[in-house]
Design a protein around this motif. Structure first.
Motif, PDB file in Angstrom:
ATOM      1  N   ALA A  61     -33.853 -65.503 -27.755  1.00 14.28           N
ATOM      2  CA  ALA A  61     -33.918 -64.841 -26.282  1.00 14.28           C
ATOM      3  C   ALA A  61     -36.026 -64.570 -27.224  1.00 14.28           C
ATOM      4  N   ASP A  62     -36.676 -64.886 -26.422  1.00 16.34           N
ATOM      5  CA  ASP A  62     -37.959 -64.394 -26.703  1.00 16.34           C
ATOM      6  C   ASP A  62     -38.290 -63.094 -26.831  1.00 16.34           C
ATOM      7  N   LYS A  63     -39.060 -62.293 -27.383  1.00 13.67           N
ATOM      8  CA  LYS A  63     -39.478 -60.949 -27.326  1.00 13.67           C
ATOM      9  C   LYS A  63     -40.377 -60.459 -27.141  1.00 13.67           C
ATOM     10  N   GLN A 111     -39.726 -56.104 -17.586  1.00 17.89           N
ATOM     11  CA  GLN A 111     -39.680 -57.184 -17.960  1.00 17.89           C
ATOM     12  C   GLN A 111     -38.246 -57.557 -19.005  1.00 17.89           C
ATOM     13  N   TRP A 130     -28.722 -59.329 -28.846  1.00 16.02           N
ATOM     14  CA  TRP A 130     -29.722 -60.831 -28.719  1.00 16.02           C
ATOM     15  C   TRP A 130     -30.083 -61.527 -29.396  1.00 16.02           C
ATOM     16  N   HIS A 168     -35.541 -57.965 -16.861  1.00 21.83           N
ATOM     17  CA  HIS A 168     -35.057 -58.815 -16.563  1.00 21.83           C
ATOM     18  C   HIS A 168     -34.440 -60.180 -17.543  1.00 21.83           C
ATOM     19  N   ARG A 169     -35.094 -59.632 -18.925  1.00 20.87           N
ATOM     20  CA  ARG A 169     -34.675 -60.885 -19.448  1.00 20.87           C
ATOM     21  C   ARG A 169     -33.197 -60.520 -20.082  1.00 20.87           C
ATOM     22  N   LYS A 224     -29.443 -55.128 -27.092  1.00 19.30           N
ATOM     23  CA  LYS A 224     -30.785 -55.813 -27.392  1.00 19.30           C
ATOM     24  C   LYS A 224     -30.754 -56.498 -28.907  1.00 19.30           C
TER      25      LYS A 224
END
Length: 350
Positions: free
Chosen positions: A137-139, A252, A134, A255-256, A131
């Motif tokens: 991407a949306d947090k 979640q 990362w 999955h992200r 993460k």
């Protein structure tokens, strides 16, 4: 009477008499020894000059005890507060969990999943490392109101106390904070003067009405061990609400992160949910059977490797094989003789 040393290493020995109950008034008064020195922690702070490190504090110590003790020793107005070792450890763990920045605060919410043992908490360590890298991407939103709601759930999920007073373990420590550094010098000088006085002149450990040990302490525990059903129900409901919320967030995040490449540019292929529960169940059964077969093969390999490891084992194995061959030869010979005897006694009918 044995002489008491004034110092023990860097610590000054601080003797004080424990209160004598009426049931044992005929026995000598017990003396408890505190060990004090200037506070010199590994991480320095602005209050170190006016703080005193205390070791071997009594089990029922509270701030009121130390306030009364130092007031009887150097007068009132010099003592401010005291922090015990267990309280400092809890504060450090709380700071480490909460963090200081927004990123740390968001990660701490997932670290707290370990406290409720969610189903997917075991894989979060790998997910958190990915993460941090990362980008784009949306947090998940971690606003102030949401953090306050989680903290409220944590507090509400705590079970009621079952002991009237928390006790410290043997050899606990504390840090006493005074008004200034001069007050610390006065305390250390007063402690050194106690060794010139008689034991009857030692300060007495204060007796407070809130500190009740012995039978009243256990009676309070028996009374508090059965909390109100309504309070207990609210605590359990809050615990499971926190559990479900944090497990949903873990799912979640997993999955992200499913299609996010790692630091080497590879994407870990994970088994999806397409195909229904039957497909997933069959795959898990096949994986379990394969793991069992590998384990059996490994055990058989290890057993074979250790069979002929020593020379005497090889000799004994050959000797056993020869004995087995001789036994079988004798059995075969007896069987052949029996067949010959049966054949010689055969008389065909006329």
């Amino acid at each position: 009477m044995a002489l008491i040393p004034k110092a023990f290493g860097d610590y000054a020995v601080f003797p004080c008499q424990l209160p004598q109950p009426q049931s044992i008034a005929h026995l000598p008064v017990a003396t408890h020894y505190l060990y004090v020195r200037r506070n010199e922690p590994k991480i320095a702070s602005t209050d170190d000059e006016r703080s005193l490190f205390i070791a071997n504090v009594p089990a029922d110590s509270t701030e009121d005890h130390f306030r009364a003790l130092f007031a009887s020793l150097v007068g009132p107005g010099r003592f401010e507060s005291v922090s015990f070792g267990s309280e400092r450890r809890r504060q450090r763990n709380s700071v480490a969990d909460n963090g200081t920045g927004s990123d740390n605060e968001s990660e701490s919410d997932f670290e707290d999943l370990d406290t409720v043992l969610p189903r997917q908490a075991a894989s979060l360590a790998e997910l958190k490392s990915r993460k941090r890298k990362w980008e784009g991407a949306d947090k998940i939103d971690h606003g102030e109101s949401r953090r306050n709601a989680i903290n409220a759930l944590r507090q509400q999920s705590q079970l009621p106390d079952s002991w009237p007073q928390a006790l410290h373990h043997s050899g606990s420590t504390a840090v006493a904070l005074f008004a200034d550094s001069k007050s610390v010098d006065v305390v250390l000088k007063s402690v050194s003067k106690l060794h010139k006085a008689s034991p009857q002149q030692y300060p007495t450990w204060p007796t407070l009405p809130t500190s009740t040990l012995g039978a009243p302490w256990f009676a309070g525990h028996n009374r508090m061990a059965y909390p109100n059903r309504e309070e207990l129900r609210e605590s359990v409901d809050a615990f499971f609400a926190l559990f479900n919320q944090q497990e949903s967030e873990a799912a979640q995040l997993a999955h992200r992160m499913r299609n996010v490449p790692d630091e080497d540019g590879f994407i870990t292929v994970t088994r999806g949910t397409t195909g229904g529960a039957g497909r997933g169940m069959a795959a898990r059964q096949q994986e379990a059977a394969l793991a069992r077969a590998k384990q059996l093969a490994k055990q058989e390999r290890q057993q074979q490797d250790m069979t002929n490891f020593y020379r005497f084992q090889l000799r004994e194995r050959k000797k056993d094989e020869q004995l087995e061959l001789q036994r079988k030869f004798q059995e075969d010979r007896k069987r052949v003789e029996a067949m010959r005897e049966k054949r010689s006694n055969f008389k065909p009918e006329a």
